[in-house]
Design an enzyme around this catalytic site. Structure first.
Site, PDB file in Angstrom:
ATOM      1  N   GLU A 148      29.512 -23.666  12.835  1.00 49.17           N
ATOM      2  CA  GLU A 148      30.684 -22.993  13.399  1.00 49.17           C
ATOM      3  C   GLU A 148      31.516 -22.236  12.385  1.00 49.17           C
ATOM      4  OE1 GLU A 148      29.961 -26.189  14.082  1.00 49.17           O
ATOM      5  OE2 GLU A 148      30.615 -26.745  16.100  1.00 49.17           O
ATOM      6  N   THR A 190      29.359 -33.681  -4.177  1.00 51.36           N
ATOM      7  CA  THR A 190      30.144 -32.495  -4.551  1.00 51.36           C
ATOM      8  C   THR A 190      29.216 -31.382  -5.014  1.00 51.36           C
ATOM      9  OG1 THR A 190      32.032 -33.847  -5.147  1.00 51.36           O
ATOM     10  CG2 THR A 190      31.962 -31.654  -6.133  1.00 51.36           C
ATOM     11  N   CYS A 380      60.248 -35.748  26.379  1.00 53.20           N
ATOM     12  CA  CYS A 380      59.548 -34.905  27.340  1.00 53.20           C
ATOM     13  C   CYS A 380      59.093 -35.719  28.557  1.00 53.20           C
ATOM     14  CB  CYS A 380      58.401 -34.166  26.652  1.00 53.20           C
ATOM     15  SG  CYS A 380      57.982 -32.654  27.528  1.00 53.20           S
ATOM     16  N   HIS A 513      60.748 -31.556  22.238  1.00 56.11           N
ATOM     17  CA  HIS A 513      60.069 -32.390  21.238  1.00 56.11           C
ATOM     18  C   HIS A 513      60.778 -32.293  19.887  1.00 56.11           C
ATOM     19  CE1 HIS A 513      56.403 -33.378  23.553  1.00 56.11           C
ATOM     20  NE2 HIS A 513      56.702 -32.251  24.169  1.00 56.11           N
ATOM     21  N   GLU A 515      60.569 -34.152  17.428  1.00 54.46           N
ATOM     22  CA  GLU A 515      59.719 -34.581  16.308  1.00 54.46           C
ATOM     23  C   GLU A 515      59.128 -33.402  15.532  1.00 54.46           C
ATOM     24  OE1 GLU A 515      59.004 -34.897  19.500  1.00 54.46           O
ATOM     25  OE2 GLU A 515      56.858 -34.880  19.945  1.00 54.46           O
TER      26      GLU A 515
HETATM   27  N1  GLN Z   1      53.485 -33.494  31.722  1.00 50.56           N
HETATM   28  C1  GLN Z   1      54.851 -33.113  31.612  1.00 50.56           C
HETATM   29  C2  GLN Z   1      55.083 -31.642  31.903  1.00 50.56           C
HETATM   30  O1  GLN Z   1      54.171 -30.870  31.892  1.00 50.56           O
HETATM   31  C3  GLN Z   1      55.416 -33.463  30.241  1.00 50.56           C
HETATM   32  C4  GLN Z   1      54.748 -32.737  29.136  1.00 50.56           C
HETATM   33  C5  GLN Z   1      55.023 -33.346  27.787  1.00 50.56           C
HETATM   34  O2  GLN Z   1      55.405 -34.497  27.680  1.00 50.56           O
HETATM   35  N2  GLN Z   1      54.821 -32.589  26.738  1.00 50.56           N
HETATM   36  O3  GLN Z   1      56.193 -31.271  32.168  1.00 50.56           O
END
Ligand code: GLN
Length: 538
Positions: A148, A190, A380, A513, A515
């Site tokens: 690939e 290597t 989320c 998110h 994070e």
């Molecule tokens: N499944 C949910 C949505 O699409 C949450 C997605 C997630 O947690 N990133 O809204």
């Protein structure tokens, strides 16, 4: 004028090409240079967005809404430079662009071929969207020898030839194993990997040798001799105690120095390793531990929640505690043993997720956190589940659910077809699943007198999203009358972005998110405050 550094991997995968590239980038940046990091992935998906974390680990989302390889997360965490859509390409994307052009007739009369069309498209990617960068570091996914990755290797070979002498540098990362039975460090893998690379026409300039133990000079000499690389450019990388020690280790092994030497450059200023030394010391020092349960579907896969694990570590660093992650499979949660499962847990986190499997277990765990005043953080899908739990058990809406996995429910969470982004109306679509979610950075406004405003110390934030479904805004008053506050909303007040519970020490759900934006040198306040609350839990 940009100089190009190509990082390939040999012998086995998972040697830490991403970490090596990110560490090198940090070292160059801290010596006064501007650096961009890019990743080429040799699979046929257009992006990793449609892949299960079981296949590919976490999908990392950029500010400009690209679903990318998790290595871009490492790049951002180490360099604090925001990655862009233009920093990740896959074979699928290359072919899709070419085939679109072919249908339009852009190649009229020609036979479309790997060389030159595919390799040209890859070369375009390498130089695209570069302004005044001094270095562009391109990591090539996969291992040399894979079918690939051949077009990518061919493209970088051509690129280096076209750019001319000393404009691009090849770094090859390999494994130098230690054989216990003969008590020897082995260089043969290597040698073979470099031979493979040379057969494609690429002579590495630097070889990074990943090893469990120090590589004796005799073995380094051997690698230098057989692989045609000066011994000063045979760089060892011994397993580090924490990934945040990697920049220090590469600096000690003079990786950055050899790169600058190659390009006949000098540091513009002294590399600053102090932050990494402090972090390493902080992480390795003995201290109390705080147990956090992560309840999700992919908890047993190490890389599935990479940014989340890192962000929790950052939160622990700020609070001088080691965060111990207790990974709980959500579909194994049994209502009757929940107390036992969550014994000694100081905080519960439900991360992002998709689909029905495991939702009942998540709802039970949220109920437990709400009733037992255990700090709770829903991200989320985790926030969506917290709203469903509240609707079911507090608002007594029996068939409360999400239309994502229950078409006959009362939709607490449902599909949004339209939403506003920076004033423009964007149409959502559910026809294609790839790249059609609400992706990337969006603004949320935070309510006065809310806990979230205190956490962020701001009334307006920008965070990265990746979801298709939204909590139903029409239920806001009902939820708030019973103590669940919609404390963050999209600027048009149509999308709930953050929920928090009154009368609970720490119960927060966010539709985005956070994070993805936590950095070791700049921990995210939500994680710092979550761990702080968990640490206080008796
Ligand atoms: N499944 C949910 C949505 O699409 C949450 C997605 C997630 O947690 N990133 O809204």
């Amino acid at each position: 004028m940009a100089r190009y550094i190509f990082v390939t991997g040999g012998v086995v995968s998972s040697l830490g090409k991403g970490l090596s590239s990110a560490s090198l980038a940090y070292l160059l940046i801290s010596q006064g240079y501007k650096v961009r990091l890019r990743k080429m992935d040799p699979y046929l998906n257009i992006d990793p967005g449609t892949m299960s974390p079981f296949q590919h680990g976490e999908v990392y989302v950029t500010d400009d809404g690209a679903e990318t390889d998790l290595d871009l997360g490492h790049y951002e965490r180490f360099t604090n430079v925001s990655a862009k859509k233009s920093d990740n390409i896959t074979t699928g994307k290359v072919y899709s662009d070419i085939l679109k052009k072919e249908r339009k007739g852009s190649y009229l009369g020609k036979t479309v071929q790997v060389i030159p069309h595919v390799t040209d498209r890859i070369k375009e990617f390498i130089i695209n969207d570069i302004s005044n960068e001094d270095f562009v570091i391109c990591e090539i996914g996969g291992t040399v020898g894979d079918i690939e990755s051949l077009p990518f290797l061919e493209a970088i070979r051509q690129f280096s030839n076209e750019k001319g002498l000393k404009k691009s540098l090849f770094i090859h990362l390999t494994l130098v194993p230690y054989l216990k039975s003969s008590d020897e460090i082995k260089t043969k893998p290597t040698q073979h990997s470099v031979k493979e690379l040379r057969s494609i026409g690429i002579q590495p300039n630097i070889i990074i040798c990943r090893s469990e133990r120090p590589i004796p000079t005799s073995q380094r000499k051997k690698i230098s001799l057989f692989c045609n690389v000066p011994i000063s450019n045979v760089i060892q990388t011994i397993d580090v105690r924490t990934i945040y020690e990697a920049p220090i280790s590469f600096f000690n092994e003079k990786l950055d120095k050899q790169v600058l030497n190659f390009f006949k450059l000098k540091p513009k200023k002294k590399a600053n390793l102090k932050p990494w030394k402090n972090i390493t010391k902080q992480i390795l020092s003995k201290k109390q531990t705080t147990n956090i349960a992560i309840i999700g579907k992919y908890v047993n896969l190490k890389d599935a929640y990479k940014s989340l694990d890192e962000a929790l570590t950052h939160g622990g660093m700020v609070n001088n505690t080691e965060v111990k992650l207790i990974r709980v499979e959500s579909d194994k949660i049994n209502k009757n043993d929940l107390k036992k499962t969550l014994k000694n847990i100081s905080g519960i986190l439900i991360p992002g997720g998709f689909g029905k499997r495991g939702t009942d277990g998540k709802i039970e765990a949220i109920k437990y956190a709400r009733e037992n005043k255990t700090p709770f953080f829903g991200i989320c899908f985790g926030m969506q589940m917290a709203c469903i739990e509240f609707a079911k058990n507090v608002l007594k809406i029996k068939n409360a659910g999400s239309s994502e996995f229950d078409k006959n429910c009362f939709p607490i969470v449902g599909l949004i077809e339209e939403w506003n982004k920076d004033g423009d109306l964007i149409k959502g679509t559910n026809k294609n699943l790839g790249g059609t979610m609400r992706l990337g950075s969006y603004v949320a406004n935070l309510r006065h007198n809310s806990m979230i405003k205190k956490i962020y110390k701001s009334t307006s934030i920008r965070e990265r999203h990746r979801h298709r479904y939204e909590v139903n805004i029409n239920l806001k008053h009902k939820f708030e009358s019973k103590g669940m506050i919609f404390s963050g909303l999209s600027p048009d007040n149509r999308l709930p972005e953050i929920i928090e519970l009154k009368n609970h020490p720490w119960f927060v759900g966010v539709q985005f998110h956070p994070e993805f934006k936590s950095r070791p040198l700049l921990p995210h306040p939500l994680f710092s405050e979550f761990i702080k609350a968990a640490k206080l839990k008796k």
